[in-house]
Design a protein around this motif. Structure first.
Motif, PDB file in Angstrom:
ATOM      1  N   THR B  54      27.585   5.835  31.802  1.00 16.00           N
ATOM      2  CA  THR B  54      28.700   6.051  32.735  1.00 16.00           C
ATOM      3  C   THR B  54      28.168   6.061  34.161  1.00 16.00           C
ATOM      4  N   ASP B  55      29.009   5.598  35.072  1.00 17.41           N
ATOM      5  CA  ASP B  55      28.631   5.625  36.480  1.00 17.41           C
ATOM      6  C   ASP B  55      28.625   7.046  36.975  1.00 17.41           C
ATOM      7  N   TYR B  56      27.646   7.354  37.793  1.00 19.78           N
ATOM      8  CA  TYR B  56      27.599   8.674  38.416  1.00 19.78           C
ATOM      9  C   TYR B  56      27.939   8.513  39.896  1.00 19.78           C
ATOM     10  N   LYS B 122      23.187   6.209  37.166  1.00 17.17           N
ATOM     11  CA  LYS B 122      23.791   5.942  35.854  1.00 17.17           C
ATOM     12  C   LYS B 122      23.433   7.089  34.921  1.00 17.17           C
ATOM     13  N   LEU B 123      24.446   7.628  34.265  1.00 17.16           N
ATOM     14  CA  LEU B 123      24.214   8.632  33.225  1.00 17.16           C
ATOM     15  C   LEU B 123      24.214   7.926  31.883  1.00 17.16           C
ATOM     16  N   LYS B 124      23.376   8.417  30.964  1.00 17.15           N
ATOM     17  CA  LYS B 124      23.338   7.800  29.640  1.00 17.15           C
ATOM     18  C   LYS B 124      23.358   8.900  28.594  1.00 17.15           C
ATOM     19  N   LEU B 125      24.208   8.735  27.589  1.00 18.38           N
ATOM     20  CA  LEU B 125      24.334   9.739  26.534  1.00 18.38           C
ATOM     21  C   LEU B 125      24.233   9.080  25.160  1.00 18.38           C
ATOM     22  N   TYR B 126      23.291   9.585  24.361  1.00 22.45           N
ATOM     23  CA  TYR B 126      23.143   9.131  22.983  1.00 22.45           C
ATOM     24  C   TYR B 126      23.717  10.212  22.087  1.00 22.45           C
TER      25      TYR B 126
END
Lengths: 279, 292
Positions: B54-56, B122-126
């Protein structure tokens, strides 16, 4: 001439390279911009000639004048103000000193006062000047200290070596803003490559020419050299992995003064940078 | 739920190496990389290139409408960050210097300035059935990282709230950043313990002292471990003494091990190599669990 030493990843040897390069260049100025963790003077160990306190402006409130309208609270983009239980509270540490709250207050209840956030220490090491920025623990931003530090320089054509903070955020940007050259210190590992790419992008964004120093080098294929070739970035020096070097650095010894090989290596690095800048 | 943060003051002492080892040893249900300026945990964990991006949006940046600007220069006078410069008859914003305070927008008599949202990282979530991993990468030139660190943690904790039923037993491992400034302070909030990874050098000791001072201000419980302790045993003894004086538990000492450097070079975890460092790291993990 101003040469910045930066790396993205921490612990690749920025301070090692910056301190030794400054020592290899007569009459240089060493500037420690890693104000959160300034370590350069652990090697030079100069007597401090002058100490300047760095102050920023933060708001203070006259509670008697504050009518609780909260315009300042709403204006502050940094959430440094809150109105809780009929009291205006100010969180100094996260204030960016923009002055906005004092502008918007309709009751003239806010004033700006000076608050110390750190200091700049200046010393001499032979014919070199050592300038260190030191942020007070608990403060959020080292930027005002770096700004102040650059004002202390009486350069007169002396070479300036700027030891930058780790990472790639505002303090790094502030440190490299006006430099002529960026020296990127990296290790021949996959982890360093990713962080190297980030600072290379940052330096390129600011239109700074870059060169690479590979520290802890071993003569096997590594992803750094492939990246440099692919992007046409010159590798100016390779410093072999050497346990004895780690030991002397741990004790705060300057390598070029301990071993002639390092004197030669850092003088050549200086010449290589000059050649890069002049072509 | 318990949160363990790994920090160091000085960079390159082995935060990510230890975080990776702990994640492999302890199999926590959630972990995060808060070193948004130089994120590496995903590399050492060999994460597949999945995860939701997701955009931060960080701080806004000012923009001047040339059609409205009359060139009065009031904005440049009031800007404390030197971000507004005269360009011909008008004024322009130097985006990289703008901190997004909004003073120029407020002061402009012509209403020529607006604050604009910009993507600053950019945020990244697994999210898998076994774990949740939150990480991010700061966009180069977009400065302030503390807020992004707070977003990494929020993203992690929100995901834990949504997916994990019994939170009591759960452990969260957070890889921090070097230094003592805003990203570190942002990562400290809400943690149950911060493990400081130091090394026995003059720089390591100086940075350790400054980090302890910072953590004390925010009343964070600490533990210390020394990496490559045998590089300089005198300095290691000084660190041991410092911890005793400060009443901070020393949870272990890791010997210098060429396997660790080999592992880093290949982007692998030292725990996958059979080496002297591995045993010491296992002991540290056991001690930490006791402390927590």
């Amino acid at each position: 001439m101003k040469i910045a030493v930066l790396s993205g990843k921490g612990g690749t040897g920025k301070t090692f390279v910056a301190v030794n390069l400054a020592t290899a260049i007569p009459n240089s100025i060493y500037l420690d911009c890693d104000v959160e963790e300034p370590n350069g003077n652990l090697f030079f160990r100069t007597d401090i000639i002058t100490t300047e306190i760095v102050r920023v402006k933060v708001p203070t409130v006259d509670q008697a004048k504050c009518n609780g309208c909260r315009q300042c609270v709403e204006f502050c983009k940094f959430n440094a103000l809150a109105h809780i239980g009929n009291q205006l509270m100010i969180f100094d540490q996260i204030c960016h000193s923009c002055g906005g709250c004092t502008l918007v207050c309709p009751e003239d209840a806010l004033k700006e006062v000076d608050k110390p956030v750190g200091r700049v220490e200046i010393g001499r090491y032979g014919n070199r000047t050592i300038i260190s920025g030191i942020m007070d623990p608990g403060e959020e931003s080292g930027v005002p200290i770096i700004t102040h530090l650059f004002k202390q320089i009486n350069a007169q054509n002396r070479t300036q070596i700027i030891d930058c903070p780790a990472g790639s955020s505002c303090t790094v940007i502030e440190s490299i803003q006006d430099v002529d050259y960026c020296l990127l210190v990296t290790e021949p590992t996959r982890l360093s490559l990713d962080n190297l790419k980030m600072v290379y992008e940052l330096a390129s964004l600011l239109n700074k020419p870059c060169g690479i120093v590979i520290n802890k080098y071993s003569n096997t294929s590594n992803p750094i050299e492939q990246f440099c070739v692919a992007n046409n970035i010159p590798i100016l020096s390779k410093i072999d992995f050497d346990l004895r070097l780690a030991e002397i650095c741990a004790r705060g010894i300057i390598a070029v003064e301990d071993n002639e090989n390092y004197q030669v290596a850092f003088s050549s690095l200086h010449q290589a940078i000059l050649k890069e800048i002049n072509t | 739920m318990k949160q363990l943060l790994i920090i160091s003051g000085k960079g390159g002492t082995g935060k990510t190496t230890l975080a990776t080892a702990f994640i492999k040893l302890g199999q926590p249900s959630a972990f995060a990389d808060c070193d948004v300026e130089a994120p590496n945990l995903h590399l050492l964990l060999e994460m597949p290139d999945l995860g939701k991006i997701t955009d931060y949006y960080g701080m806004d940046k000012a923009g001047i409408d040339r059609d409205i600007c009359v060139g009065c220069g009031l904005c440049a006078t009031y800007c404390r960050f030197g971000a507004i410069k005269k360009q011909g008859n008008y004024y322009g914003i130097e985006s990289i210097k703008c901190e997004g305070c909004g003073v120029c927008e407020y002061i402009c008599p012509e209403k020529a300035i607006t604050m604009e949202q910009v993507v600053s990282g950019k945020l990244k979530l697994y999210t898998t059935k076994d774990y949740i991993f939150s990480t991010a990468r700061l966009r180069m030139g977009y400065g302030v990282s503390g807020k992004l660190v707070a977003s990494v943690k929020k993203q992690l904790l929100d995901a834990v709230d949504q997916t994990v039923q019994t939170k009591e037993k759960h452990l969260v491992v957070i890889d921090g950043s070097p230094g003592i400034g805003c990203p570190v302070i942002a990562s400290l909030s809400g943690v149950d313990m911060a493990l400081i990874v130091t090394e026995p050098s003059v720089s390591g000791i100086s940075d350790l002292k400054r980090l302890i001072q910072t953590a004390k201000i925010f009343k964070i419980a600490l533990s210390v471990c020394i990496n490559k302790y045998d590089i300089d045993r005198d300095n290691s003894n000084l660190i041991q003494q410092l911890c005793e004086d400060e009443n901070i538990p020393m949870v272990g000492k890791i010997p210098f091990d060429t396997n660790a450097f080999e592992a880093a070079k290949n982007g692998r975890s030292v725990i996958d190599y059979n080496s002297g460092a591995t045993e010491a790291i296992k002991q540290i993990w056991t001690n930490l669990i006791k402390q927590l």
